[in-house]
Design a protein around this motif. Structure first.
Motif, PDB file in Angstrom:
ATOM      1  N   TRP A  38       0.838  -1.198   0.000  1.00  0.00           N
ATOM      2  CA  TRP A  38       0.000   0.000   0.000  1.00  0.00           C
ATOM      3  C   TRP A  38       0.880   1.259   0.000  1.00  0.00           C
ATOM      4  O   TRP A  38       0.607   2.233  -0.714  1.00  0.00           O
ATOM      5  CB  TRP A  38      -0.913  -0.005   1.233  1.00  0.00           C
ATOM      6  N   THR A  39       1.945   1.230   0.812  1.00  0.00           N
ATOM      7  CA  THR A  39       2.863   2.372   0.900  1.00  0.00           C
ATOM      8  C   THR A  39       3.496   2.668  -0.455  1.00  0.00           C
ATOM      9  O   THR A  39       3.548   3.826  -0.893  1.00  0.00           O
ATOM     10  CB  THR A  39       3.960   2.096   1.955  1.00  0.00           C
ATOM     11  N   GLY A  47       3.494  11.525  -0.345  1.00  0.00           N
ATOM     12  CA  GLY A  47       4.611  12.271   0.227  1.00  0.00           C
ATOM     13  C   GLY A  47       4.966  11.811   1.628  1.00  0.00           C
ATOM     14  O   GLY A  47       4.180  11.139   2.309  1.00  0.00           O
ATOM     15  N   GLU A  48       6.144  12.203   2.063  1.00  0.00           N
ATOM     16  CA  GLU A  48       6.715  11.692   3.320  1.00  0.00           C
ATOM     17  C   GLU A  48       5.857  11.987   4.547  1.00  0.00           C
ATOM     18  O   GLU A  48       5.562  11.086   5.339  1.00  0.00           O
ATOM     19  CB  GLU A  48       8.120  12.300   3.503  1.00  0.00           C
ATOM     20  N   GLU A  49       5.434  13.223   4.715  1.00  0.00           N
ATOM     21  CA  GLU A  49       4.735  13.601   5.940  1.00  0.00           C
ATOM     22  C   GLU A  49       3.363  12.931   6.041  1.00  0.00           C
ATOM     23  O   GLU A  49       2.991  12.391   7.100  1.00  0.00           O
ATOM     24  CB  GLU A  49       4.599  15.125   6.029  1.00  0.00           C
ATOM     25  N   LYS A  50       2.608  12.938   4.948  1.00  0.00           N
ATOM     26  CA  LYS A  50       1.284  12.311   4.948  1.00  0.00           C
ATOM     27  C   LYS A  50       1.407  10.803   5.182  1.00  0.00           C
ATOM     28  O   LYS A  50       0.637  10.214   5.951  1.00  0.00           O
ATOM     29  CB  LYS A  50       0.586  12.599   3.603  1.00  0.00           C
ATOM     30  N   LEU A  51       2.390  10.175   4.526  1.00  0.00           N
ATOM     31  CA  LEU A  51       2.600   8.733   4.716  1.00  0.00           C
ATOM     32  C   LEU A  51       2.984   8.434   6.164  1.00  0.00           C
ATOM     33  O   LEU A  51       2.501   7.462   6.750  1.00  0.00           O
ATOM     34  CB  LEU A  51       3.685   8.214   3.761  1.00  0.00           C
ATOM     35  N   TRP A  52       3.841   9.272   6.750  1.00  0.00           N
ATOM     36  CA  TRP A  52       4.264   9.046   8.139  1.00  0.00           C
ATOM     37  C   TRP A  52       3.036   9.018   9.057  1.00  0.00           C
ATOM     38  O   TRP A  52       2.931   8.164   9.934  1.00  0.00           O
ATOM     39  CB  TRP A  52       5.247  10.140   8.574  1.00  0.00           C
ATOM     40  N   GLN A  53       2.112   9.943   8.834  1.00  0.00           N
ATOM     41  CA  GLN A  53       0.888   9.984   9.650  1.00  0.00           C
ATOM     42  C   GLN A  53       0.020   8.742   9.414  1.00  0.00           C
ATOM     43  O   GLN A  53      -0.512   8.153  10.354  1.00  0.00           O
ATOM     44  CB  GLN A  53       0.075  11.250   9.326  1.00  0.00           C
ATOM     45  N   GLU A  54      -0.119   8.356   8.147  1.00  0.00           N
ATOM     46  CA  GLU A  54      -0.960   7.205   7.790  1.00  0.00           C
ATOM     47  C   GLU A  54      -0.381   5.891   8.341  1.00  0.00           C
ATOM     48  O   GLU A  54      -1.109   4.918   8.544  1.00  0.00           O
ATOM     49  CB  GLU A  54      -1.092   7.100   6.264  1.00  0.00           C
ATOM     50  N   LEU A  55       0.937   5.858   8.552  1.00  0.00           N
ATOM     51  CA  LEU A  55       1.621   4.627   8.970  1.00  0.00           C
ATOM     52  C   LEU A  55       1.906   4.610  10.471  1.00  0.00           C
ATOM     53  O   LEU A  55       2.799   3.902  10.925  1.00  0.00           O
ATOM     54  CB  LEU A  55       2.942   4.487   8.189  1.00  0.00           C
ATOM     55  N   GLY A  64      11.458   3.444   7.414  1.00  0.00           N
ATOM     56  CA  GLY A  64      11.904   3.175   6.045  1.00  0.00           C
ATOM     57  C   GLY A  64      11.555   4.302   5.089  1.00  0.00           C
ATOM     58  O   GLY A  64      12.345   4.675   4.213  1.00  0.00           O
ATOM     59  N   ILE A  65      10.357   4.877   5.271  1.00  0.00           N
ATOM     60  CA  ILE A  65       9.904   5.988   4.421  1.00  0.00           C
ATOM     61  C   ILE A  65      10.755   7.235   4.658  1.00  0.00           C
ATOM     62  O   ILE A  65      11.220   7.893   3.720  1.00  0.00           O
ATOM     63  CB  ILE A  65       8.404   6.268   4.684  1.00  0.00           C
TER      64      ILE A  65
END
Length: 345
Positions: A64-65, A72-80, A89-90
């Motif tokens: 999914w990632t 983007g990095e910040e949104k993914l960090w929150q989602e993960l 890793g991101i």
């Protein structure tokens, strides 16, 4: 931008004992980013049986990632948020992609090769003679701080090992840290801490299992040895919950493993809180390959913490990646003339 992930198995040179069993192999995952002819790489260093994101849907979340890398990095960090090893890793992959050299993430005097990071020498659990041999080896290599994993042997034998060190080296010559990995029985914990205190121990990591916060809080009030929280920090996601945990237990130290607590951003949240409440801290790797260890070491140097850090695990594996990191006399150096040998084509 394109993202892919690859699994990799790291093989231990020799079986390595912990209170959770003996390790012969360590699974890890790499996220590879490609954009405009450049590549970035990040390591998702999951530890089976310990990481909060050791879940059946881990591979699915990695896929999914990769499919949603455009967020983007910040949104993914929150989602993960519930997948701290993927958060790490991101962060690493995006920093790697941004950098001129994909392995030079945080330029400093460390990566210039002019300054080093003081680290502890790790002694794995095993039979008494095996542990004694490791202790002698670490001291011969020039380590001034030794960390012993305890909780697998008969406690009396572990005390004998500590007696052996202190017979030959006082606490000004060799700093001793012990890591119980939560193995002490709650009712016997204080008794064991009192037994250990005669050996001028710097600190003990996680004497009792996590989530026994009432007992841990009491222990931290009356312990003769400073207590460091380790596993206790895993799975505590929000800043509010982190602050509540520290206020409840008030440990002497906390130990930060970016792969287990949400990467650099997660570690920085803990550092800010620790400093607010005058709690000591240091940073430790969590059996990552040299790719993850390299990122952690570079970031650690920027934090300017002069205590011994736990970053000496690069030599554990027979199939690790050649890299500029080198341990010499208890110091981790970045030898910039040593080349990386990594192929993810």
């Amino acid at each position: 931008m394109k993202a892919t992930c690859q699994k990799y198995f790291l093989n231990f040179k020799q079986p390595s004992g912990t209170s959770r069993g003996v390790l012969t192999q360590k699974e890890t995952w790499f996220i590879i980013l490609e954009s405009n002819g450049k590549k970035g790489i990040g390591e998702c260093g999951i530890l089976r049986g310990l990481s909060i994101d050791d879940r059946d849907d881990y591979h699915e979340k990695l896929n999914w990632t990769c499919k949603n890398i455009h967020l983007g990095e910040e949104k993914l960090w929150q989602e993960l948020i519930e997948f701290p090893s993927i958060q790490f890793g991101i962060e690493m992959a995006f920093q790697s992609l941004k950098s001129e050299n994909p392995f030079l993430l945080f330029p400093s005097n460390f990566t210039n090769g002019t300054e080093s990071i003081a680290i502890n020498g790790l002694v794995w659990m095993g039979e008494k003679q095996f542990m004694k041999d490791q202790i002698e080896d670490k001291i011969a290599q020039g380590f001034s701080c030794i960390k012993l994993k305890i909780g697998a042997l008969d406690f009396q034998k572990e005390l004998e090992l500590l007696h052996y060190i202190r017979q030959n080296f006082d606490d000004k010559t060799i700093e001793i840290r012990v890591d119980a990995n939560g193995s002490f029985n709650e009712t016997l914990a204080l008794y064991k801490l009192n037994q250990l205190s005669g050996f001028k121990i710097h600190s003990i990591e996680q004497p009792i299992a996590k989530n026994n916060t009432d007992t841990m809080s009491e222990l931290c009030k009356i312990t003769p040895i400073p207590i460091a929280l380790d596993e206790e920090l895993i799975g505590v996601f929000s800043i509010e919950k982190k602050e509540q945990l520290l206020l409840k237990i008030m440990p002497q130290y906390i130990i930060l493993k970016p792969s287990l607590i949400g990467g650099f951003q997660g570690a920085k949240q803990w550092i800010n809180l620790a400093q607010k409440y005058h709690i000591g801290w240091w940073i430790t790797s969590a059996l990552e390959s040299n790719i993850g260890l390299n990122a952690i070491a570079q970031w650690t140097f920027l934090q300017q913490n002069k205590m011994y850090q736990g970053l000496g695990t690069g030599g554990l594996y027979s199939n690790n990646f050649d890299c500029p990191l080198e341990v010499d006399k208890g110091q981790l150096w970045y030898r910039k003339n040593n080349n990386w040998q990594v192929d993810f084509s």
